[in-house]
Design a protein around this motif. Sequence first.
Motif, mmCIF file in Angstrom:
data_model
loop_
_atom_site.group_PDB
_atom_site.id
_atom_site.type_symbol
_atom_site.label_atom_id
_atom_site.label_comp_id
_atom_site.label_asym_id
_atom_site.label_seq_id
_atom_site.Cartn_x
_atom_site.Cartn_y
_atom_site.Cartn_z
ATOM 1 N N TYR A 1 3.808 5.668 -5.534
ATOM 2 C CA TYR A 1 3.704 5.698 -6.989
ATOM 3 C C TYR A 1 2.635 6.712 -7.417
ATOM 4 C CZ TYR A 1 3.088 4.122 -11.795
ATOM 5 O OH TYR A 1 3.002 4.086 -13.154
ATOM 6 N N ALA A 2 1.470 6.654 -6.732
ATOM 7 C CA ALA A 2 0.387 7.603 -7.053
ATOM 8 C C ALA A 2 0.872 9.035 -6.840
ATOM 9 C CB ALA A 2 -0.831 7.318 -6.175
ATOM 10 N N ARG A 3 1.658 9.203 -5.769
ATOM 11 C CA ARG A 3 2.174 10.538 -5.465
ATOM 12 C C ARG A 3 3.096 11.030 -6.580
ATOM 13 N NH1 ARG A 3 2.389 9.777 -0.191
ATOM 14 N NH2 ARG A 3 4.268 8.522 -0.351
ATOM 15 N N SER A 4 3.910 10.110 -7.089
ATOM 16 C CA SER A 4 4.833 10.540 -8.141
ATOM 17 C C SER A 4 4.053 10.903 -9.403
ATOM 18 C CB SER A 4 5.865 9.450 -8.424
ATOM 19 O OG SER A 4 5.231 8.334 -9.000
ATOM 20 N N LEU A 5 2.964 10.172 -9.681
ATOM 21 C CA LEU A 5 2.151 10.495 -10.859
ATOM 22 C C LEU A 5 1.484 11.852 -10.698
ATOM 23 C CD1 LEU A 5 0.366 7.100 -11.671
ATOM 24 C CD2 LEU A 5 2.328 8.141 -12.810
ATOM 25 N N ALA A 6 1.052 12.146 -9.471
ATOM 26 C CA ALA A 6 0.345 13.412 -9.219
ATOM 27 C C ALA A 6 1.318 14.557 -8.932
ATOM 28 C CB ALA A 6 -0.605 13.235 -8.038
ATOM 29 N N CYS A 7 2.600 14.258 -9.003
ATOM 30 C CA CYS A 7 3.640 15.268 -8.716
ATOM 31 C C CYS A 7 3.508 15.842 -7.310
ATOM 32 C CB CYS A 7 3.606 16.389 -9.739
ATOM 33 S SG CYS A 7 4.050 15.831 -11.368
ATOM 34 N N LEU A 8 3.055 15.025 -6.358
ATOM 35 C CA LEU A 8 2.989 15.502 -4.974
ATOM 36 C C LEU A 8 4.355 15.300 -4.328
ATOM 37 C CD1 LEU A 8 -0.470 14.051 -3.926
ATOM 38 C CD2 LEU A 8 0.115 16.445 -4.315
ATOM 39 N N PRO A 9 4.712 16.170 -3.381
ATOM 40 C CA PRO A 9 6.039 16.026 -2.774
ATOM 41 C C PRO A 9 6.127 14.772 -1.908
ATOM 42 C CG PRO A 9 4.786 17.756 -1.694
ATOM 43 C CD PRO A 9 3.958 17.303 -2.839
ATOM 44 N N SER A 10 7.315 14.230 -1.881
ATOM 45 C CA SER A 10 7.554 13.051 -1.058
ATOM 46 C C SER A 10 8.717 13.363 -0.113
ATOM 47 C CB SER A 10 7.900 11.890 -1.996
ATOM 48 O OG SER A 10 8.699 10.956 -1.344
ATOM 49 N N VAL A 11 8.773 12.693 1.027
ATOM 50 C CA VAL A 11 9.860 12.970 1.981
ATOM 51 C C VAL A 11 11.232 12.767 1.342
ATOM 52 C CG1 VAL A 11 8.675 12.614 4.181
ATOM 53 C CG2 VAL A 11 9.591 10.658 2.944
ATOM 54 N N GLY A 12 11.276 11.869 0.346
ATOM 55 C CA GLY A 12 12.542 11.605 -0.322
ATOM 56 C C GLY A 12 13.031 12.777 -1.161
ATOM 57 N N ASP A 13 12.140 13.730 -1.465
ATOM 58 C CA ASP A 13 12.541 14.884 -2.289
ATOM 59 C C ASP A 13 13.243 15.955 -1.469
ATOM 60 O OD1 ASP A 13 11.116 13.683 -4.301
ATOM 61 O OD2 ASP A 13 9.283 14.816 -3.908
ATOM 62 N N ILE B 1 0.840 -1.202 0.000
ATOM 63 C CA ILE B 1 0.000 0.000 0.000
ATOM 64 C C ILE B 1 0.875 1.252 0.000
ATOM 65 C CG2 ILE B 1 -1.616 1.363 1.421
ATOM 66 C CD1 ILE B 1 -2.821 -1.407 2.262
ATOM 67 N N ARG B 2 1.917 1.217 0.836
ATOM 68 C CA ARG B 2 2.801 2.392 0.902
ATOM 69 C C ARG B 2 3.487 2.622 -0.437
ATOM 70 N NH1 ARG B 2 7.788 2.781 2.182
ATOM 71 N NH2 ARG B 2 7.979 0.744 3.197
ATOM 72 N N GLN B 3 3.906 1.522 -1.074
ATOM 73 C CA GLN B 3 4.575 1.665 -2.368
ATOM 74 C C GLN B 3 3.606 2.202 -3.422
ATOM 75 O OE1 GLN B 3 5.979 -2.349 -2.708
ATOM 76 N NE2 GLN B 3 7.989 -1.879 -1.826
ATOM 77 N N CYS B 4 2.346 1.712 -3.376
ATOM 78 C CA CYS B 4 1.343 2.201 -4.331
ATOM 79 C C CYS B 4 1.094 3.689 -4.100
ATOM 80 C CB CYS B 4 0.027 1.430 -4.188
ATOM 81 S SG CYS B 4 0.156 -0.249 -4.794
ATOM 82 N N ALA B 5 1.034 4.082 -2.801
ATOM 83 C CA ALA B 5 0.796 5.498 -2.479
ATOM 84 C C ALA B 5 1.947 6.352 -2.999
ATOM 85 C CB ALA B 5 0.644 5.667 -0.968
ATOM 86 N N ARG C 1 -3.416 17.256 5.828
ATOM 87 C CA ARG C 1 -3.418 15.829 5.488
ATOM 88 C C ARG C 1 -1.983 15.391 5.219
ATOM 89 N NH1 ARG C 1 -8.173 16.366 1.497
ATOM 90 N NH2 ARG C 1 -6.476 17.474 0.495
ATOM 91 N N MET C 2 -1.653 14.223 5.730
ATOM 92 C CA MET C 2 -0.287 13.731 5.536
ATOM 93 C C MET C 2 -0.131 13.187 4.118
ATOM 94 S SD MET C 2 1.808 11.089 7.915
ATOM 95 C CE MET C 2 0.774 9.714 7.477
ATOM 96 N N LEU C 3 0.882 13.672 3.413
ATOM 97 C CA LEU C 3 1.111 13.233 2.032
ATOM 98 C C LEU C 3 2.178 12.150 1.949
ATOM 99 C CD1 LEU C 3 1.246 16.681 0.163
ATOM 100 C CD2 LEU C 3 -0.693 15.115 0.363
ATOM 101 N N SER C 4 3.138 12.224 2.833
ATOM 102 C CA SER C 4 4.262 11.300 2.739
ATOM 103 C C SER C 4 4.939 11.212 4.107
ATOM 104 C CB SER C 4 5.228 11.846 1.688
ATOM 105 O OG SER C 4 6.396 11.078 1.602
ATOM 106 N N HIS C 5 5.564 10.088 4.367
ATOM 107 C CA HIS C 5 6.243 9.960 5.662
ATOM 108 C C HIS C 5 7.407 8.981 5.574
ATOM 109 C CE1 HIS C 5 3.708 6.349 5.851
ATOM 110 N NE2 HIS C 5 4.665 5.865 6.619
ATOM 111 N N ASP C 6 8.275 9.105 6.512
ATOM 112 C CA ASP C 6 9.353 8.132 6.684
ATOM 113 C C ASP C 6 9.686 8.136 8.172
ATOM 114 O OD1 ASP C 6 11.266 6.294 6.200
ATOM 115 O OD2 ASP C 6 12.610 7.599 5.084
#
Length: 245
Positions: free
Chosen positions: A67-79, A61-65, A229-234
Motif C-alpha cells: 500500500y505504501a508503495r502504491s502511495l509513493a508510486c514505487l514499482p511493484s512486481v505486479g506492474d 506487513i507485506r500488504q501495508c508495504a 534495496r528490494m522494493l517488491s517481491h513475489d
Amino acid sequence: MIGNPESCKESKKSYQELGPARSSSEFGVDGLCESGQNPGSGGNVGREVDIMKETAAQQRIRQCAEYARSLACLPSVGDIDWQHWQPTVHAVLCYISNRQTDEVLLIKRLSAYAHGLISGPGGKLENGESLEQCVVRECCEEIAVEPHNFCLRADLFFHFTNGVRMRGYAYFTDEWSGEPQSSEEAIPFWCKRDRLPLHQMWDDDALWLPYVLQGGRVRGYFIFDDDNRMLSHDIVWLPAETREF
Ligand SMILES: Nc1[nH]c(=O)nc2c1ncn2[C@H]1C[C@H](O)[C@@H](COP(=O)(O)OP(=O)(O)OP(=O)(O)O)O1
C-alpha cells in the motif's frame, strides 16, 4: 569435469521451459494452494514448506508495504509483464553444502559491486558459456573450489529500477573438490546452515535461501532500486520433488 552430467539435465530443461509467472496469491497465504498441494507438482509438500509459512502479521506487513508503495508510486512486481520480460544479464550463484558439518560455503564479496556483501560464489555469464560452465568457472576463479553434480533450485528474476534486468540461477550441491581459498574477488568461509548472516546478504536471500537450503525450490521475482534495496517481491514456492520450474 565441467558441470554435472546427470542431475542437472532437469535444470537445463527447466529454465528454458519457464511457464507463465504465477503470483503467490494463487498459492494461498503461505505460498501454497489451500489443499497443501502445489499446482503442477501433484506432490504433497510436507513439513519443509511449513518453515516458510507467512504468518498473519507478516502478511499484514507485506500488504501495508504494498500500500505504501502504491502511495509513493514505487514499482511493484505486479506492474511488470514477466511473461515478456527479457533479461539484460544472466548470472549464476552456487551454494555448496557440507552434510557432515551442516555448513554452507559462503563468500564475502570484495569486488566494487556489492563490496562486503555475503553470498554464494557466482557471477555473470560470459559469451558462449553455458550456465553450468559459468558455475564452475566462477567457483574456481573466486574460491578455487570446483563444484560437482550441482542442481538448479532457484530461478530468480531481478528487475532493477536503473534498467538492468538480471536473471539469476542459483545452484546447489554437496559435492566439490579443492580447498576454499581467498582471491581478489572473494573471501570464502563455512557457515552453519541455520546461522546464515542474512543481514549482510542481499535482501532477497532472507526470503528464499533458507527454504532452498532445506531442499525446496523457488521461482522469485524482485524489484531493486539503484541502491540495491528490494522494493517488491513475489515468490513461487515449489516443493523439493518439483521437476520443472
Ligand atoms: N539481488 C541479488 N540477490 C542475489 O541473491 N544475488 C545477486 C543479486 N544481485 C546480484 N547477485 C549475484 C548474481 C551473481 O552471482 C552476481 C553478479 O554480481 P557481480 O556482477 O558483482 O558479480 P561479479 O562481479 O562476481 O561478476 P563477474 O564480473 O562476472 O565476475 O551477484
